[in-house]
Each structure stands twice: as structure tokens, then as C-alpha cells.
Design a protein around this motif. Sequence first.
Motif, PDB file in Angstrom:
ATOM      1  N   GLU A   1       0.826  -1.199   0.000  1.00 24.70           N
ATOM      2  CA  GLU A   1       0.000   0.000   0.000  1.00 24.70           C
ATOM      3  C   GLU A   1       0.865   1.256   0.000  1.00 24.70           C
ATOM      4  N   ILE A   2       1.958   1.226   0.773  1.00 27.87           N
ATOM      5  CA  ILE A   2       2.867   2.372   0.796  1.00 27.87           C
ATOM      6  C   ILE A   2       3.513   2.558  -0.572  1.00 27.87           C
ATOM      7  N   GLU A   3       3.853   1.441  -1.227  1.00 29.79           N
ATOM      8  CA  GLU A   3       4.440   1.541  -2.566  1.00 29.79           C
ATOM      9  C   GLU A   3       3.473   2.209  -3.534  1.00 29.79           C
ATOM     10  N   ARG A   4       2.196   1.853  -3.463  1.00 28.09           N
ATOM     11  CA  ARG A   4       1.210   2.486  -4.345  1.00 28.09           C
ATOM     12  C   ARG A   4       1.078   3.969  -4.044  1.00 28.09           C
ATOM     13  N   THR A   5       1.236   4.343  -2.784  1.00 28.66           N
ATOM     14  CA  THR A   5       1.096   5.744  -2.394  1.00 28.66           C
ATOM     15  C   THR A   5       2.308   6.576  -2.797  1.00 28.66           C
ATOM     16  N   LEU A   6       3.494   6.040  -2.594  1.00 27.58           N
ATOM     17  CA  LEU A   6       4.714   6.810  -2.849  1.00 27.58           C
ATOM     18  C   LEU A   6       5.208   6.682  -4.281  1.00 27.58           C
ATOM     19  N   GLY A   7       4.796   5.634  -4.975  1.00 25.18           N
ATOM     20  CA  GLY A   7       5.271   5.429  -6.339  1.00 25.18           C
ATOM     21  C   GLY A   7       4.687   6.436  -7.314  1.00 25.18           C
ATOM     22  N   GLY A   8       5.390   6.668  -8.404  1.00 25.52           N
ATOM     23  CA  GLY A   8       4.913   7.561  -9.449  1.00 25.52           C
ATOM     24  C   GLY A   8       4.777   8.998  -9.025  1.00 25.52           C
ATOM     25  N   ALA A   9       5.648   9.422  -8.116  1.00 28.38           N
ATOM     26  CA  ALA A   9       5.530  10.782  -7.578  1.00 28.38           C
ATOM     27  C   ALA A   9       6.733  11.653  -7.923  1.00 28.38           C
ATOM     28  N   GLY A  10       7.439  11.320  -8.978  1.00 23.14           N
ATOM     29  CA  GLY A  10       8.533  12.189  -9.407  1.00 23.14           C
ATOM     30  C   GLY A  10       9.888  11.845  -8.824  1.00 23.14           C
ATOM     31  N   PHE A  11       9.990  10.671  -8.205  1.00 26.17           N
ATOM     32  CA  PHE A  11      11.297  10.181  -7.750  1.00 26.17           C
ATOM     33  C   PHE A  11      11.276   8.658  -7.851  1.00 26.17           C
ATOM     34  N   ASP A  12      12.457   8.056  -7.882  1.00 25.16           N
ATOM     35  CA  ASP A  12      12.563   6.600  -7.967  1.00 25.16           C
ATOM     36  C   ASP A  12      12.197   5.972  -6.626  1.00 25.16           C
ATOM     37  N   LEU A  13      11.450   4.888  -6.664  1.00 25.30           N
ATOM     38  CA  LEU A  13      11.056   4.179  -5.452  1.00 25.30           C
ATOM     39  C   LEU A  13      11.345   2.698  -5.623  1.00 25.30           C
ATOM     40  N   ASP A  14      12.012   2.119  -4.614  1.00 29.45           N
ATOM     41  CA  ASP A  14      12.299   0.690  -4.618  1.00 29.45           C
ATOM     42  C   ASP A  14      11.904   0.084  -3.283  1.00 29.45           C
ATOM     43  N   LEU A  15      11.517  -1.182  -3.309  1.00 28.52           N
ATOM     44  CA  LEU A  15      11.304  -1.959  -2.096  1.00 28.52           C
ATOM     45  C   LEU A  15      12.497  -2.882  -1.901  1.00 28.52           C
ATOM     46  N   SER A  16      12.927  -3.030  -0.658  1.00 31.89           N
ATOM     47  CA  SER A  16      14.103  -3.848  -0.363  1.00 31.89           C
ATOM     48  C   SER A  16      13.743  -4.958   0.611  1.00 31.89           C
ATOM     49  N   ALA A  17      14.238  -6.156   0.305  1.00 28.77           N
ATOM     50  CA  ALA A  17      14.090  -7.278   1.229  1.00 28.77           C
ATOM     51  C   ALA A  17      15.210  -7.290   2.258  1.00 28.77           C
ATOM     52  N   ASP A  18      16.141  -6.349   2.145  1.00 24.40           N
ATOM     53  CA  ASP A  18      17.240  -6.222   3.120  1.00 24.40           C
ATOM     54  C   ASP A  18      17.472  -4.741   3.383  1.00 24.40           C
ATOM     55  N   ILE A  19      16.455  -4.080   3.930  1.00 25.27           N
ATOM     56  CA  ILE A  19      16.553  -2.634   4.116  1.00 25.27           C
ATOM     57  C   ILE A  19      17.599  -2.277   5.159  1.00 25.27           C
ATOM     58  N   ILE A  20      17.801  -3.108   6.172  1.00 27.18           N
ATOM     59  CA  ILE A  20      18.830  -2.810   7.167  1.00 27.18           C
ATOM     60  C   ILE A  20      20.213  -2.833   6.516  1.00 27.18           C
ATOM     61  N   GLY A  21      20.432  -3.808   5.632  1.00 27.66           N
ATOM     62  CA  GLY A  21      21.686  -3.819   4.885  1.00 27.66           C
ATOM     63  C   GLY A  21      21.838  -2.591   4.017  1.00 27.66           C
ATOM     64  N   ALA A  22      20.747  -2.174   3.369  1.00 28.40           N
ATOM     65  CA  ALA A  22      20.803  -0.971   2.534  1.00 28.40           C
ATOM     66  C   ALA A  22      21.135   0.261   3.365  1.00 28.40           C
ATOM     67  N   MET A  23      20.614   0.329   4.581  1.00 32.68           N
ATOM     68  CA  MET A  23      20.902   1.464   5.457  1.00 32.68           C
ATOM     69  C   MET A  23      22.366   1.455   5.871  1.00 32.68           C
ATOM     70  N   TRP A  24      22.891   0.285   6.178  1.00 32.01           N
ATOM     71  CA  TRP A  24      24.316   0.180   6.497  1.00 32.01           C
ATOM     72  C   TRP A  24      25.177   0.601   5.308  1.00 32.01           C
ATOM     73  N   HIS A  25      24.796   0.178   4.128  1.00 31.24           N
ATOM     74  CA  HIS A  25      25.610   0.494   2.957  1.00 31.24           C
ATOM     75  C   HIS A  25      25.591   1.990   2.654  1.00 31.24           C
ATOM     76  N   LYS A  26      24.440   2.644   2.868  1.00 28.14           N
ATOM     77  CA  LYS A  26      24.428   4.096   2.715  1.00 28.14           C
ATOM     78  C   LYS A  26      25.301   4.743   3.783  1.00 28.14           C
ATOM     79  N   TRP A  27      25.275   4.190   4.995  1.00 31.19           N
ATOM     80  CA  TRP A  27      26.112   4.711   6.078  1.00 31.19           C
ATOM     81  C   TRP A  27      27.585   4.664   5.683  1.00 31.19           C
ATOM     82  N   VAL A  28      27.998   3.574   5.056  1.00 36.28           N
ATOM     83  CA  VAL A  28      29.384   3.475   4.583  1.00 36.28           C
ATOM     84  C   VAL A  28      29.685   4.593   3.594  1.00 36.28           C
ATOM     85  N   PHE A  29      28.768   4.828   2.669  1.00 33.22           N
ATOM     86  CA  PHE A  29      28.982   5.859   1.654  1.00 33.22           C
ATOM     87  C   PHE A  29      29.072   7.253   2.262  1.00 33.22           C
TER      88      PHE A  29
END
Length: 311
Positions: free
Chosen positions: A160-188
Motif C-alpha cells: 500500500e505504501i508503494e502504491r502511495t509513494l510510487g509515481g511521484a517524481g522520484f525513484d522508489l524501490d522496495l528492499s528485502a534487506d533494508i537494514i543492509g541498505a541502510m548500512w551500505h548508505k552509512w558506509v557511503f
Amino acid sequence: MKILVIGAGATGGFFGLRLAQAGRDVTFLVRPRRAAVLRERGLRLTGLGADEVIAPALVTAGEITTPYDLVLVSVKARALPPALDDAAPAVGPHTAVVPFLNGMAHMDVLNARFGPSAVLGGVVKVMTTVDEAEDIVQLARIGAMTIGEQDGRPSRRLDEIERTLGGAGFDLDLSADIIGAMWHKWVFISTLGALTSLLRGTVGDIVAVPGGERLGPAILAEAAAVSAAAGYPVPDGALAVTTAMVTQPGSRDSASMSRDLAAGFPTEVEQILGDLTARARTFGVDTPLLDLATLNLRVHENRLATAEALV
């Protein structure tokens, strides 16, 4: 879904504006002084092409009377505790809370406050700042958001959140490992932040001097080692992208932390570097360059605190 964006600064203002332009039901929770500016000037995005302006729906502390379906948390880490106090009436039993802060410490705060079942993970990529007129300045054409359940499982609310946030002028992705994605952004962000704050320059300034091209990859190796020790090794492709970014001749890239430093503002040193180096010590990972950058920024913070105490 009724969306509450906590904060209307460089990050929350950008994504909230895009959502409002796409017709989503968006309200911004802001401080009274910020509300006055937004009511006078509108929420304005500038920097690339013609200015974009909306008249945002606003609430201030004490004006929230009913829960929202989705709460996007986009404040700086030092403003998180009071912001959560202000936003507490917006979080009901079915509210989803999605934070876009740097580092990982905020997840402990949000989980303790609202319960892990209410909190998703989130990562955004955007290059924006706020100018003297308090308009949002876009520095590059990048705007991306990644969200996911903390346990990595699919869920009806995530769809439901994807339907709400998608198509709003920015890229949107769903992650099955969001904690890993947060760590990887932290590294960057810790790599770019430590590099450009420590040497007080852009990436291009740094790689233009002899040996400058070696510092970014050395800092990256330290940050990536911490992430790997935590159980979230950074993929080789992501390491290659960051390496290229911090060694790019002529690049005008710098971190928001280094821009805050140059402007004499407080930085997120503790949330981005202090917490990372503290975790490195618990893992037995050596981080001499990250430690040096942390020490450098702490001196800056102490100077600001001393000057404020004298006023």
C-alpha cells in the motif's frame, strides 16, 4: 493514505513537495518559525531550471488531532527527540513510520518509542540543501527512495505504501534487506563526509593534490570493514561506485556534513562518524582515518558549544 512529513528541510521538503505535486495527501509538521516562512513564500524548490512552488499543508506542535497512515521522518538526528514528541499524536495503532535519517542509531530510538512493528527502514538519495531564503536548492538531478520491513518480509502495508509513494517524481524501490541498505548508505556517507570534512574541500579539490586520490579509498576500506563486521558486507559493485566517486577529478561533490562545517553550523558527527567508530571498537576493527575525522569534527562542535555558552 494520509501522509505526515516531519520536517520540511532539504530532504523532507524535497520528497514532500514531489508527493504533493503528484496529488498525494501530504501535511508537513514544522516549527512555528518555519511555518511562517512557508506560509509567506511557499515551499520552493530551486537550483535546476525554473523554480517549483507549492502552498503546503502545515501543522505545528499541538495541532495534530488524529493519527496519520504514514509518517515520514526527515529531521536531523539532533532534532529527533523533540520532533517525535511533537509527532506522537500522529502515530496510531495502524500508522507506519518510515525514517530517512543517516546512520543507524535512530532505529533504536524509533523502535523503543513506537515499537518495531510500526517502524520500517528507509534510505533516500538526494542532493539538496537549504539556502539563506530557506528555499530548497537541488544540486543534482537525483531523487530516490528505498523502503522495506525491518525483517525483510513482504507485507500488505508495504504494498500500500508503494502504491502511495510510487509515481511521484522520484525513484522508489522496495528492499528485502533494508537494514543492509541502510548500512551500505552509512558506509557511503561516512566515507564522503570524513573525506571532505577532514580536508575541507570538494572531491575534486582533494584528488587534485599529490596523494589525494588515495585518501577516499582508504577511508572507504575502513567504513566497509565496520559494515562487514556488523554482518552487512558492501557489494563489490557498490564499493566500485563509491571509489569512483571519491576519486573523480574535478568533482564538485561534498557531503552535507562538510558543508555544515564550512558554514559554521552543527554537524551530525556523532550520528555518522562517532557511532560508526564506536561500533568499530566493539567489533575490533581499526579505523584510524575515521577516528581522525571524528576528532576533527568534535573540535568544531566544542567550539560551537563554547561560543553559544558565551552568548
